[in-house]
Design a protein around this motif. Structure first.
Motif, PDB file in Angstrom:
ATOM      1  N   UNK A   1       0.827  -1.218   0.000  1.00 22.76           N
ATOM      2  CA  UNK A   1       0.000   0.000   0.000  1.00 22.76           C
ATOM      3  C   UNK A   1       0.859   1.265   0.000  1.00 22.76           C
ATOM      4  N   UNK A   2       1.959   1.277   0.759  1.00 25.27           N
ATOM      5  CA  UNK A   2       2.858   2.436   0.760  1.00 25.27           C
ATOM      6  C   UNK A   2       3.467   2.664  -0.624  1.00 25.27           C
ATOM      7  N   UNK A   3       3.836   1.577  -1.302  1.00 23.95           N
ATOM      8  CA  UNK A   3       4.410   1.717  -2.644  1.00 23.95           C
ATOM      9  C   UNK A   3       3.368   2.273  -3.614  1.00 23.95           C
ATOM     10  N   UNK A   4       2.118   1.805  -3.472  1.00 26.07           N
ATOM     11  CA  UNK A   4       1.073   2.312  -4.365  1.00 26.07           C
ATOM     12  C   UNK A   4       0.781   3.786  -4.122  1.00 26.07           C
TER      13      UNK A   4
ATOM     14  N   UNK B   1       2.824   5.974  -2.822  1.00 29.98           N
ATOM     15  CA  UNK B   1       3.990   6.743  -3.263  1.00 29.98           C
ATOM     16  C   UNK B   1       3.930   7.009  -4.756  1.00 29.98           C
ATOM     17  N   UNK B   2       3.512   6.001  -5.524  1.00 28.11           N
ATOM     18  CA  UNK B   2       3.409   6.200  -6.975  1.00 28.11           C
ATOM     19  C   UNK B   2       2.322   7.219  -7.305  1.00 28.11           C
ATOM     20  N   UNK B   3       1.189   7.140  -6.611  1.00 31.02           N
ATOM     21  CA  UNK B   3       0.084   8.080  -6.869  1.00 31.02           C
ATOM     22  C   UNK B   3       0.499   9.505  -6.516  1.00 31.02           C
ATOM     23  N   UNK B   4       1.152   9.700  -5.378  1.00 31.44           N
ATOM     24  CA  UNK B   4       1.577  11.054  -4.975  1.00 31.44           C
ATOM     25  C   UNK B   4       2.659  11.596  -5.907  1.00 31.44           C
ATOM     26  N   UNK B   5       3.518  10.724  -6.374  1.00 38.90           N
ATOM     27  CA  UNK B   5       4.545  11.210  -7.296  1.00 38.90           C
ATOM     28  C   UNK B   5       3.920  11.705  -8.597  1.00 38.90           C
ATOM     29  N   UNK B   6       2.924  10.983  -9.084  1.00 41.67           N
ATOM     30  CA  UNK B   6       2.240  11.445 -10.297  1.00 41.67           C
ATOM     31  C   UNK B   6       1.424  12.715 -10.010  1.00 41.67           C
ATOM     32  N   UNK B   7       0.826  12.772  -8.796  1.00 41.98           N
ATOM     33  CA  UNK B   7       0.023  13.945  -8.449  1.00 41.98           C
ATOM     34  C   UNK B   7       0.869  15.205  -8.302  1.00 41.98           C
ATOM     35  N   UNK B   8       2.131  15.083  -7.996  1.00 41.15           N
ATOM     36  CA  UNK B   8       2.994  16.271  -7.866  1.00 41.15           C
ATOM     37  C   UNK B   8       3.151  17.002  -9.182  1.00 41.15           C
TER      38      UNK B   8
ATOM     39  N   UNK C   1       6.251  15.522  -3.657  1.00 36.89           N
ATOM     40  CA  UNK C   1       7.470  14.771  -3.952  1.00 36.89           C
ATOM     41  C   UNK C   1       8.095  14.216  -2.661  1.00 36.89           C
ATOM     42  N   UNK C   2       8.121  15.017  -1.631  1.00 37.28           N
ATOM     43  CA  UNK C   2       8.727  14.559  -0.374  1.00 37.28           C
ATOM     44  C   UNK C   2       7.960  13.393   0.226  1.00 37.28           C
ATOM     45  N   UNK C   3       6.621  13.492   0.214  1.00 36.72           N
ATOM     46  CA  UNK C   3       5.805  12.404   0.778  1.00 36.72           C
ATOM     47  C   UNK C   3       5.938  11.135  -0.057  1.00 36.72           C
ATOM     48  N   UNK C   4       5.917  11.283  -1.382  1.00 38.84           N
ATOM     49  CA  UNK C   4       6.026  10.098  -2.247  1.00 38.84           C
ATOM     50  C   UNK C   4       7.376   9.415  -2.084  1.00 38.84           C
ATOM     51  N   UNK C   5       8.463  10.153  -2.005  1.00 38.53           N
ATOM     52  CA  UNK C   5       9.787   9.558  -1.813  1.00 38.53           C
ATOM     53  C   UNK C   5       9.896   8.862  -0.441  1.00 38.53           C
ATOM     54  N   UNK C   6       9.351   9.523   0.570  1.00 42.16           N
ATOM     55  CA  UNK C   6       9.413   8.913   1.909  1.00 42.16           C
ATOM     56  C   UNK C   6       8.626   7.618   1.986  1.00 42.16           C
ATOM     57  N   UNK C   7       7.397   7.598   1.385  1.00 38.24           N
ATOM     58  CA  UNK C   7       6.607   6.371   1.368  1.00 38.24           C
ATOM     59  C   UNK C   7       7.294   5.266   0.570  1.00 38.24           C
ATOM     60  N   UNK C   8       7.902   5.629  -0.536  1.00 36.91           N
ATOM     61  CA  UNK C   8       8.611   4.628  -1.338  1.00 36.91           C
ATOM     62  C   UNK C   8       9.795   4.051  -0.593  1.00 36.91           C
TER      63      UNK C   8
END
Length: 311
Positions: free
Chosen positions: A46-49, A51-58, A72-79
């Motif tokens: 779930x964290x990987x998913x 992270x991918x969604x937030x990275x695209x949303x940025x 970007x910061x949240x997506x990288x941290x979750x990944x």
């Protein structure tokens, strides 16, 4: 986890998670292993998913704007947290020693500390000119991931080896060859003698039985046995055993008697000539006696007849 942590007498529930555990891993020992293991595993996914969604949303925000850097910061941290969390879930699910789980948990904790450092430094003090703590964050995250990867890899290998081992029902019993023993004739004879020492048998081969004997005192009953007291006569024979055997054969019948002679042909011829000479002498004596009798007993008349040739 090990079997020591499982409470005794606890009934394990029957649901999808336990069915998955039985299908891919084996029989569960404790419900905590199943719930915590699958929770960490699916939590990492779930964290990987996310992270991918937030990275695209940025990318929906303006470049280098505050929302852009925040997403970007949240997506990288979750990944960064997704991978060690997923691996730790696998480690908890596997039936391995607690030391491997502790090593994986320590590695995951180190990665989380590195993620916190990343969140503090990103974006203006991380991987930019003049940044001083970028290497610290990267090295810390690498050490934590190494611990998690090594622990999970060892656990997976140990689990596969354990599954590859044959169970007690799969092992076919080996037939051991019967030992070949040889005995000498002396040993066999000695064993037979030892076995027959305590056996009392008669000449007929029947084991001697100590039965009840009966004793009759006929004299007290008044029976007269005077006529039965006959003295046995002893008969001796001068014939030999061979003569008796020949006699038995003659009585049996069917035996051809063959007379043999030890004399030769010359002896038989000599005896035959002597017999003929004797018969000749006997005949001459008989003739002489007959003539003498005829001459002395005929009288004068007979002699006159002969002289006159009167018949």
């Amino acid at each position: 986890m090990s079997d020591d942590d499982s409470p005794e007498g606890e009934d394990l529930p029957d649901n999808v998670l336990f069915d998955l555990y039985r299908q891919y891993i084996g029989e569960p020992d404790d419900r905590i292993d199943v719930y915590l293991g699958f929770g960490l595993f699916f939590g990492g996914i779930a964290l990987a998913g996310l992270a991918l969604v937030l990275f695209i949303g940025a990318s929906l925000f303006a470049f280098e704007s505050d929302p852009f850097w925040l997403f970007r910061e949240i997506s990288f941290g979750m990944g960064m947290m997704a991978v060690p969390t997923l691996l730790l879930g696998i480690l908890v699910l596997l039936p391995v020693d607690n030391r491997a789980i502790y090593a994986g948990a320590a590695g995951t904790a180190i990665t989380f500390v590195a993620v916190i450092g990343f969140a503090i430094l990103y974006p203006y003090n991380f991987n930019v000119e003049g940044a001083q703590y970028t290497a610290h964050v990267v090295v810390s995250y690498a050490v934590g991931m190494a611990l998690v990867l090594v622990s999970t890899g060892v656990a997976l290998v140990a689990h596969q080896i354990e599954r590859a081992k044959p169970g007690p029902a799969d092992i076919e019993p080996m037939e051991e060859p019967e030992p070949t023993e040889s005995y000498s004739d002396e040993e066999i004879r000695r064993d037979i003698e030892d076995a027959m020492n305590d056996v009392d048998i008669t000449w007929g081969g029947v084991e001697k039985h100590e039965g009840t004997s009966l004793t009759f005192d006929l004299e007290e009953e008044g029976y007269d046995f005077s006529g039965m007291q006959v003295e046995a006569k002893k008969v001796t024979s001068s014939s030999t055993t061979d003569d008796q055997v020949q006699g038995l054969k003659a009585m049996k019948g069917g035996e051809n008697k063959t007379a043999t002679s030890t004399s030769t042909v010359d002896d038989q011829t000599t005896k035959l000539n002597e017999l003929r000479q004797k018969r000749k002498e006997d005949q001459e004596k008989a003739k002489t006696a007959t003539a003498t009798k005829s001459v002395g007993g005929g009288g004068i008349i007979e002699r006159l007849k002969r002289l006159l040739r009167i018949s």
